[in-house]
Write an enzyme that holds these catalytic residues in place. Structure first.
Site, PDB file in Angstrom:
ATOM      1  N   TYR A 113       0.852  -1.195   0.000  1.00 58.56           N
ATOM      2  CA  TYR A 113       0.000   0.000   0.000  1.00 58.56           C
ATOM      3  C   TYR A 113       0.881   1.236   0.000  1.00 58.56           C
ATOM      4  CZ  TYR A 113      -2.857   3.860   1.657  1.00 58.56           C
ATOM      5  OH  TYR A 113      -3.474   5.076   1.765  1.00 58.56           O
ATOM      6  N   GLU A 207      -3.763   7.440  -3.731  1.00 57.51           N
ATOM      7  CA  GLU A 207      -3.522   6.091  -3.213  1.00 57.51           C
ATOM      8  C   GLU A 207      -3.234   5.118  -4.341  1.00 57.51           C
ATOM      9  OE1 GLU A 207      -5.985   5.362   0.916  1.00 57.51           O
ATOM     10  OE2 GLU A 207      -6.952   4.902  -0.975  1.00 57.51           O
TER      11      GLU A 207
END
Length: 398
Positions: A113, A207
Site C-alpha cells: 500500500y 492512493e
C-alpha cells in the site's frame, strides 16, 4: 473532485509510474474489442474486468473479475456493466456501473500500500506505506498501526531519495525478488514521482492500493485513487474532461452552477447558513443537541432572494429532511434580504416541515419584522443555541 481509476492511471503514467496496460469501455462491444486488443498486445489470455465507480471496495462487491480469453471477458463485461454495485463506500443503495476498465493480468508476488494525503497537523504532505496492500488502510491503522510507515515531504524539496529508500528497506520490497536492486530502485523512483505528481496535480489524496511486485521483480501500480482539490480548479482546465457527473450528487452540481457551496450529509435537519465557519459551527451545535445535519450549505455573503429560494429547494430535494434551520449573521449579507427569501421560498414550496430562523446583524429588526408579519409558521430563535435546540425538538416531535 473524484476521478476514475483509469483516469488516475493515465496521470500516473505521465509521471513515469508503471501501470498495467488497459483500455476503458462504455459498452459490451467496446469491452470485447478492448479485451481482444489487449490479448494481442500482451500475448496473454488473462485480463481483468474492473467496474469504474467513485468508490472503493469494488472487488468485494463483485465489480472486479479475472477473465481468460475474449469470450470470458465479454461475459464478465455483460454482468458488470449496468449493475448496481454495492460496496462499503456506496451505502446500501449502491452505484450504477456505467463504464469499465479492461486491464492486463499480472503475475503478482507481493501487494503493498502506498498513499499520500495532506497532514494538516504537520502542515505537510504525508506519505504512508504498508506491507498490507489490497486492504483498507483504515483497517490496518486500527488493527496493526505498526505496519504503516510514514514520511513527510519537504514543502520545497519534495520527497528526498533517502526517505524513499527508508520506506523501501522498511517494507523489505527487495525480499524475494529475482533482482532486489532493480525492485528497490523502481520502488524508490515510484515514490519520488508520486510526490511530484501529488503537488503538481493539486491532489488532496493519492492512493495506490495495491502497488504490486511481480514475479519478475517489477513494481506496478495495480490501482489508482486520486482526489483532486477543487480549490485549484482554476489552474487545471483539463479537469473538466475528467468529471463524471453521473457519479456526483446532482444537488451539489446544481449548487455549484448557481454559486452556492453545498455538501449532502446523512441527517434530517437541513441547514441554510452564510459563511463556511458559521455553517460548520451550526452543524456542530445541532449534533451537540442530539440532531443530525442533512447538509452543509453556505449561501455566501452576497446571496440574493432568488439564491435563497434555490437553496431551500436544494435542501428539500432530499426526502430525509424533516426540518430546516436558517442561521444567518448579517455582515455583508442583509437580514431583510434573507427574510424575504425565506418567506418567498416557504410560500412557493408549500413548506410542510418545521422551520426555525435565527437572524443577527445588518437590518436584523427589518428581517425579523418580515418573518413576524408573513403569517407563516416560522419559529424565531434568539441565538444559535436556542435555534439548534428548537429545530432538534421540533423534528423529534414531528
Amino acid at each position: 473532485m473524484n476521478i476514475h481509476e483509469y483516469q488516475g492511471k493515465q496521470i500516473l503514467a505521465r509521471y513515469g509510474i508503471p501501470i498495467s496496460k488497459g483500455y476503458p469501455a462504455f459498452t459490451v462491444a467496446e469491452a470485447e474489442a478492448a479485451a481482444a486488443r489487449l490479448i494481442e498486445e500482451t500475448k496473454s489470455e488473462v485480463v481483468v474486468v474492473k467496474a469504474q465507480i467513485h468508490a472503493g471496495g469494488r472487488g468485494k462487491g463483485g465489480g472486479v473479475k479475472v477473465a481468460k480469453g475474449v469470450a470470458a471477458a465479454k461475459e464478465q463485461a455483460e454482468k458488470i456493466l449496468g449493475m448496481q454495485l454495492v460496496t462499503h463506500q456506496t451505502g446500501p443503495e449502491g452505484q450504477k456501473v456505467r463504464r469499465i476498465y479492461i486491464e492486463q493480468g499480472q503475475d503478482i508476488k507481493r501487494e503493498l500500500y502506498v498513499g499520500m494525503v495532506v497532514d494538516r497537523e504537520s502542515r505537510r504532505v504525508a506519505l504512508m506505506a504498508s506491507t498490507e496492500g489490497g486492504v483498507e488502510i483504515e483497517h490496518v491503522a486500527e488493527t496493526t498501526p505498526e505496519k504503516i510507515l510514514t514520511e513527510h515531504l519537504d514543502p520545497l524539496l519534495g520527497l528526498a531519495p533517502f526517505q524513499a529508500r527508508k520506506i523501501a528497506y522498511g517494507l523489505k520490497v527487495g525480499e524475494g525478488s529475482p533482482d532486489p536492486k532493480k525492485t528497490v530502485a523502481q520502488f524508490v523512483k515510484t515514490l519520488i514521482s508520486l510526490g511530484e505528481l501529488f503537488v503538481k496535480e493539486d491532489c488532496s489524496l493519492c492512493e495506490i492500493n495495491p502497488l504490486v511486485i511481480t514475479g519478475s521483480g517489477d513494481v506496478v501500480a495495480l490501482d489508482a485513487k486520486l482526489n483532486l482539490d477543487e480549490n485549484a480548479e482554476a489552474r487545471h482546465p483539463e479537469w473538466a474532461a475528467l468529471r463524471d457527473q453521473d457519479e456526483e450528487d446532482p444537488v451539489e452540481l446544481e449548487a455549484k452552477q448557481v454559486g452556492l457551496s453545498y455538501v449532502s450529509l446523512g441527517g434530517n435537519i437541513g441547514c441554510l447558513v452564510n459563511g463556511a465557519g458559521l455553517a460548520m459551527s451550526t452543524m456542530d451545535i445541532i449534533k451537540h443537541y442530539g440532531g443530525e445535519p442533512a447538509n452543509f450549505l453556505d449561501v455566501g455573503g452576497g446571496a440574493n432572494k432568488e439564491q435563497v429560494t434555490k437553496a431551500f429547494k436544494m435542501i428539500l430535494s432530499s426526502d430525509k429532511v424533516k426540518g430546516i434551520f436558517v442561521n444567518i449573521f448579517g455582515g455583508i449579507m442583509k437580514c431583510d434580504v434573507i427574510a424575504e427569501g425565506v418567506v418567498a421560498a416557504t410560500k412557493e414550496l408549500g413548506l410542510r416541515v418545521p422551520l426555525v430562523v435565527r437572524l443577527e446583524g445588518t437590518n436584523v429588526e427589518a428581517g425579523k419584522k418580515i418573518l413576524e408579519t408573513s403569517g407563516l409558521a416560522i419559529q424565531a430563535a434568539d441565538n444559535m443555541g436556542d435555534g439548534a435546540q428548537k429545530i432538534v425538538q421540533a423534528v423529534k416531535n414531528a
